[in-house]
Design a protein around this motif. Sequence first.
Motif, PDB file in Angstrom:
ATOM      1  N   THR A  35     -12.173 -23.661   2.206  1.00 32.27           N
ATOM      2  CA  THR A  35     -11.585 -22.320   2.125  1.00 32.27           C
ATOM      3  C   THR A  35     -12.225 -21.520   0.999  1.00 32.27           C
ATOM      4  OG1 THR A  35      -9.494 -23.186   2.964  1.00 32.27           O
ATOM      5  CG2 THR A  35      -9.410 -21.058   1.859  1.00 32.27           C
ATOM      6  N   THR A  36     -12.440 -22.173  -0.141  1.00 34.36           N
ATOM      7  CA  THR A  36     -13.067 -21.505  -1.284  1.00 34.36           C
ATOM      8  C   THR A  36     -14.461 -21.005  -0.929  1.00 34.36           C
ATOM      9  OG1 THR A  36     -11.806 -22.880  -2.806  1.00 34.36           O
ATOM     10  CG2 THR A  36     -13.764 -21.805  -3.702  1.00 34.36           C
ATOM     11  N   VAL A  37     -15.237 -21.834  -0.244  1.00 41.32           N
ATOM     12  CA  VAL A  37     -16.602 -21.446   0.129  1.00 41.32           C
ATOM     13  C   VAL A  37     -16.581 -20.330   1.178  1.00 41.32           C
ATOM     14  CG1 VAL A  37     -18.727 -22.267   1.255  1.00 41.32           C
ATOM     15  CG2 VAL A  37     -17.623 -23.648  -0.508  1.00 41.32           C
ATOM     16  N   VAL A  38     -15.727 -20.437   2.177  1.00 35.12           N
ATOM     17  CA  VAL A  38     -15.629 -19.406   3.212  1.00 35.12           C
ATOM     18  C   VAL A  38     -15.207 -18.080   2.585  1.00 35.12           C
ATOM     19  CG1 VAL A  38     -14.327 -18.682   5.271  1.00 35.12           C
ATOM     20  CG2 VAL A  38     -15.248 -21.005   5.117  1.00 35.12           C
ATOM     21  N   ASP A  39     -14.214 -18.128   1.693  1.00 32.50           N
ATOM     22  CA  ASP A  39     -13.760 -16.906   1.015  1.00 32.50           C
ATOM     23  C   ASP A  39     -14.850 -16.318   0.135  1.00 32.50           C
ATOM     24  OD1 ASP A  39     -11.314 -17.176   2.264  1.00 32.50           O
ATOM     25  OD2 ASP A  39     -10.268 -17.927   0.478  1.00 32.50           O
ATOM     26  N   ALA A  40     -15.582 -17.165  -0.578  1.00 31.73           N
ATOM     27  CA  ALA A  40     -16.673 -16.677  -1.437  1.00 31.73           C
ATOM     28  C   ALA A  40     -17.753 -16.009  -0.602  1.00 31.73           C
ATOM     29  CB  ALA A  40     -17.262 -17.836  -2.247  1.00 31.73           C
ATOM     30  N   ASN A  41     -18.092 -16.601   0.532  1.00 29.68           N
ATOM     31  CA  ASN A  41     -19.084 -15.991   1.417  1.00 29.68           C
ATOM     32  C   ASN A  41     -18.611 -14.638   1.930  1.00 29.68           C
ATOM     33  OD1 ASN A  41     -20.944 -18.068   1.152  1.00 29.68           O
ATOM     34  ND2 ASN A  41     -20.207 -19.162   2.965  1.00 29.68           N
ATOM     35  N   ALA A  42     -17.321 -14.550   2.289  1.00 28.12           N
ATOM     36  CA  ALA A  42     -16.766 -13.295   2.795  1.00 28.12           C
ATOM     37  C   ALA A  42     -16.760 -12.216   1.721  1.00 28.12           C
ATOM     38  CB  ALA A  42     -15.357 -13.520   3.327  1.00 28.12           C
ATOM     39  N   ALA A  46     -20.559 -16.249  -5.240  1.00 28.21           N
ATOM     40  CA  ALA A  46     -21.076 -17.615  -5.153  1.00 28.21           C
ATOM     41  C   ALA A  46     -19.950 -18.618  -5.393  1.00 28.21           C
ATOM     42  CB  ALA A  46     -22.181 -17.815  -6.178  1.00 28.21           C
ATOM     43  N   ALA A  47     -19.936 -19.650  -4.561  1.00 28.95           N
ATOM     44  CA  ALA A  47     -19.005 -20.755  -4.776  1.00 28.95           C
ATOM     45  C   ALA A  47     -19.665 -21.746  -5.719  1.00 28.95           C
ATOM     46  CB  ALA A  47     -18.677 -21.422  -3.443  1.00 28.95           C
ATOM     47  N   SER A  48     -18.863 -22.554  -6.362  1.00 28.75           N
ATOM     48  CA  SER A  48     -19.406 -23.549  -7.283  1.00 28.75           C
ATOM     49  C   SER A  48     -20.161 -24.628  -6.501  1.00 28.75           C
ATOM     50  CB  SER A  48     -18.279 -24.196  -8.090  1.00 28.75           C
ATOM     51  OG  SER A  48     -17.555 -25.098  -7.270  1.00 28.75           O
ATOM     52  N   PHE A  54     -18.220 -30.337  -1.585  1.00 30.08           N
ATOM     53  CA  PHE A  54     -16.998 -30.814  -0.934  1.00 30.08           C
ATOM     54  C   PHE A  54     -16.791 -30.145   0.424  1.00 30.08           C
ATOM     55  CE2 PHE A  54     -15.242 -32.036  -5.294  1.00 30.08           C
ATOM     56  CZ  PHE A  54     -15.463 -33.395  -5.072  1.00 30.08           C
ATOM     57  N   SER A  55     -17.162 -28.874   0.550  1.00 33.66           N
ATOM     58  CA  SER A  55     -17.005 -28.206   1.849  1.00 33.66           C
ATOM     59  C   SER A  55     -17.971 -28.793   2.876  1.00 33.66           C
ATOM     60  CB  SER A  55     -17.179 -26.698   1.729  1.00 33.66           C
ATOM     61  OG  SER A  55     -18.531 -26.360   1.489  1.00 33.66           O
TER      62      SER A  55
END
Length: 169
Positions: A35-42, A46-48, A54-55
């Motif tokens: 979810t963090t990565v998808v939200d960061a992309n949207a 940048a996600a960590s 983990f994603s």
Amino acid sequence: MQNRQLAGYSGLQIGLHWLIAALVFFQLVFGESMTTVVDANAEGTAASPADIAFSTAHYWFGLSILALVAMRLALRLVQGVPPKTNETSTWMSLAAKLVHWLFYGLLIAVPVVGLLALYVAPDLGDIHALAKPAFIILISLHVIAALFHQLVLKDGTLKRMFVSSGRTR
């Protein structure tokens, strides 16, 4: 193929059970990274690196769970399942069957919905996220029932998921 009824679960059935359980545990603990990565992309941020790792694991473990559950169901059709113990009442048997089939349903539907959310309809991600509390509830019921069988009924039900019988009846 001959449908054999086991006196206990086979080593492969036990191994698949615990491998799937470990993968689901990982998904429950680290799934929020997706979810963090998808939200960061949207959001264009940048996600960590940890969240990205983990994603990625969440994605591949989800696919693995789907494949392993297919194997487990095929094995169940070929080998069957051990008979219930004499101490198990009708309502407990029905509850056990319901919980097991709910597990199978979730273990198939959740990865499929996750893939659909990722590739087809992002709004399905909200439905995919509902799996976490559903799994926690089912796992809790499953553990409580196993401990009840072990500590109160002392009927050997729990032992069947740790020790392969290797014998058919």
